[in-house]
Design an enzyme around this catalytic site. Structure first.
Site, PDB file in Angstrom:
ATOM      1  N   ASP A 175      11.398 -13.406  -1.028  1.00 26.16           N
ATOM      2  CA  ASP A 175      11.193 -12.609   0.080  1.00 26.16           C
ATOM      3  C   ASP A 175      10.039 -13.257   1.521  1.00 26.16           C
ATOM      4  O   ASP A 175       9.458 -14.669   1.106  1.00 26.16           O
ATOM      5  CB  ASP A 175      10.094 -11.726  -0.126  1.00 26.16           C
ATOM      6  CG  ASP A 175       9.065 -11.335  -1.360  1.00 26.16           C
ATOM      7  OD1 ASP A 175       9.155 -12.910  -1.301  1.00 26.16           O
ATOM      8  OD2 ASP A 175       8.909 -10.162  -1.673  1.00 26.16           O
ATOM      9  N   ASN A 188       3.631   0.253  -7.899  1.00 25.33           N
ATOM     10  CA  ASN A 188       4.822   1.061  -8.013  1.00 25.33           C
ATOM     11  C   ASN A 188       6.438   0.960  -8.535  1.00 25.33           C
ATOM     12  O   ASN A 188       7.243   1.394  -8.521  1.00 25.33           O
ATOM     13  CB  ASN A 188       5.157   1.641  -7.104  1.00 25.33           C
ATOM     14  CG  ASN A 188       5.616   0.561  -6.433  1.00 25.33           C
ATOM     15  OD1 ASN A 188       5.681  -0.630  -5.979  1.00 25.33           O
ATOM     16  ND2 ASN A 188       5.801   0.494  -4.164  1.00 25.33           N
ATOM     17  N   HIS A 230       7.724  -2.436  -8.097  1.00 28.34           N
ATOM     18  CA  HIS A 230       8.427  -3.200  -7.114  1.00 28.34           C
ATOM     19  C   HIS A 230       8.609  -3.768  -7.157  1.00 28.34           C
ATOM     20  O   HIS A 230       8.305  -4.809  -8.303  1.00 28.34           O
ATOM     21  CB  HIS A 230       7.605  -2.530  -5.180  1.00 28.34           C
ATOM     22  CG  HIS A 230       7.172  -4.152  -4.863  1.00 28.34           C
ATOM     23  ND1 HIS A 230       6.009  -3.035  -4.092  1.00 28.34           N
ATOM     24  CD2 HIS A 230       6.557  -4.627  -5.409  1.00 28.34           C
ATOM     25  CE1 HIS A 230       5.181  -3.951  -4.302  1.00 28.34           C
ATOM     26  NE2 HIS A 230       4.712  -5.447  -4.852  1.00 28.34           N
ATOM     27  N   GLU A 289      11.076  -1.541  -3.006  1.00 31.66           N
ATOM     28  CA  GLU A 289       9.962  -0.190  -3.060  1.00 31.66           C
ATOM     29  C   GLU A 289      10.707   1.014  -4.221  1.00 31.66           C
ATOM     30  O   GLU A 289      12.180   0.724  -4.023  1.00 31.66           O
ATOM     31  CB  GLU A 289       9.772   0.213  -2.037  1.00 31.66           C
ATOM     32  CG  GLU A 289       8.596  -1.109  -0.733  1.00 31.66           C
ATOM     33  CD  GLU A 289       7.183  -1.343  -1.791  1.00 31.66           C
ATOM     34  OE1 GLU A 289       6.903  -0.935  -3.023  1.00 31.66           O
ATOM     35  OE2 GLU A 289       6.679  -2.689  -1.091  1.00 31.66           O
TER      36      GLU A 289
HETATM   37  C1  F6R Z   1       6.153 -11.777  -3.766  1.00 30.00           C
HETATM   38  C2  F6R Z   1       6.709 -10.529  -4.220  1.00 30.00           C
HETATM   39  C3  F6R Z   1       5.969  -8.823  -4.787  1.00 30.00           C
HETATM   40  C4  F6R Z   1       4.796  -9.432  -5.883  1.00 30.00           C
HETATM   41  C5  F6R Z   1       4.019  -8.361  -6.351  1.00 30.00           C
HETATM   42  C6  F6R Z   1       2.944  -8.365  -7.123  1.00 30.00           C
HETATM   43  O1  F6R Z   1       6.541 -12.327  -3.607  1.00 30.00           O
HETATM   44  O2  F6R Z   1       7.730  -9.830  -4.129  1.00 30.00           O
HETATM   45  O3  F6R Z   1       6.444  -7.804  -5.375  1.00 30.00           O
HETATM   46  O4  F6R Z   1       5.327  -9.867  -7.115  1.00 30.00           O
HETATM   47  O5  F6R Z   1       4.021  -7.739  -4.854  1.00 30.00           O
HETATM   48  O6  F6R Z   1       1.770  -8.916  -6.540  1.00 30.00           O
HETATM   49  P1  F6R Z   1       0.617 -10.066  -7.310  1.00 30.00           P
HETATM   50  O7  F6R Z   1       1.407 -10.896  -8.268  1.00 30.00           O
HETATM   51  O8  F6R Z   1       0.215 -10.879  -6.325  1.00 30.00           O
HETATM   52  O9  F6R Z   1      -0.046  -8.540  -7.613  1.00 30.00           O
END
Ligand code: F6R
Length: 241
Positions: free
Chosen positions: A67, A136, A138, A143
């Site tokens: 992303d 959550n 995701h 989401e």
């Molecule tokens: C990152 C992404 C997100 C993260 C997720 C966890 O490219 O797509 O889905 O993997 O938000 O983030 P962290 O590792 O910072 O807890």
């Protein structure tokens, strides 16, 4: 799903890096799907260490990131393009032309996103996808929703994500409201997936992903359907299993 519980983030990073390095050493032109965020940083650190020790080369590897934010340039200090270069690409021998982080500002988002998915297919598909998970449930910027998403698309970020991102930006109006993300279907097309999570804040999401029903209310629960998934977590993240 293979669920492995580790003592700390260094152990998780070492285990995830080992799988990735073994893949690259057996398939020099492997295709890697990569994530940003805190969770994969120890993995990237270990990969850099092994590269510096001469144990792996990325000169024929291609990467596709999950992303990118819209409305900020790739050169912005908060872009995922910058994150990936600072945390991995600048420190290994990967070729810049083999690195793909979604363009957060395409002229025609729909066409661009379809082309991003096509370029993954044209490269041969992702051999290993690295994932983190949101509190959550995701994955990528997918989401909780009523339906699982399909291919790469432009997503409106939720108020809670925008709120959480405020700390990184000088002005509230600079916080991105949209992102380009691989969809759930593009993610599970990967041949092998490593999901990394640490901390109590992730425990509920980890529980729902592994033990809950397969539902878009917890996007990561789709991984139950995949036949080659490693879930690498610490004791805190595993505390509700
Ligand atoms: C990152 C992404 C997100 C993260 C997720 C966890 O490219 O797509 O889905 O993997 O938000 O983030 P962290 O590792 O910072 O807890």
């Amino acid at each position: 799903m293979e669920v492995k519980i580790f003592n700390n983030s260094t152990e998780i990073g070492n285990a995830a890096a080992e799988i990735i390095i073994n893949k690259v050493n057996s398939k020099n032109d492997a295709i890697l799907g990569l994530a940003t965020g805190a969770s994969p940083v120890p993995t990237y650190k270990k990969i850099i260490e092994e590269y510096n020790n001469g144990n792996v080369s990325f000169k024929d590897v291609k990467t596709f990131n999950l992303d990118e934010y819209c409305s900020i340039p790739a050169s912005d200090r908060n872009s995922y393009y910058t994150f990936m270069h600072e945390n991995l690409f600048n420190h290994i021998d990967i070729k810049e032309e083999n690195v793909h982080v979604p363009n957060g500002n395409p002229e025609n988002a729909e066409e661009y996103c379809a082309a991003y998915d096509e370029s993954i297919v044209a490269a041969g598909g992702i051999d290993i996808q690295v994932l983190g998970i949101g509190r959550n449930g995701h994955i990528g910027f997918n989401e909780p929703a009523d339906e699982f998403t399909a291919g790469t698309y432009k997503v409106k970020l939720t108020d809670s994500t925008i709120e959480a991102n405020k700390i990184y930006f000088d002005h509230e109006e600079d916080v991105p409201r949209y992102a380009i993300t691989m969809g759930v279907q593009s993610i599970i097309n990967a041949k092998e997936i490593i999901l990394i999570a640490e901390g109590k804040a992730k425990a509920q999401a980890i529980h729902d992903m592994i033990k809950g029903e397969i539902s878009p209310a917890c996007p990561a629960s789709i991984l139950q359907k995949h036949n080659n998934v490693h879930i690498f977590i610490d004791k805190d993240a595993a505390s509700l299993l």
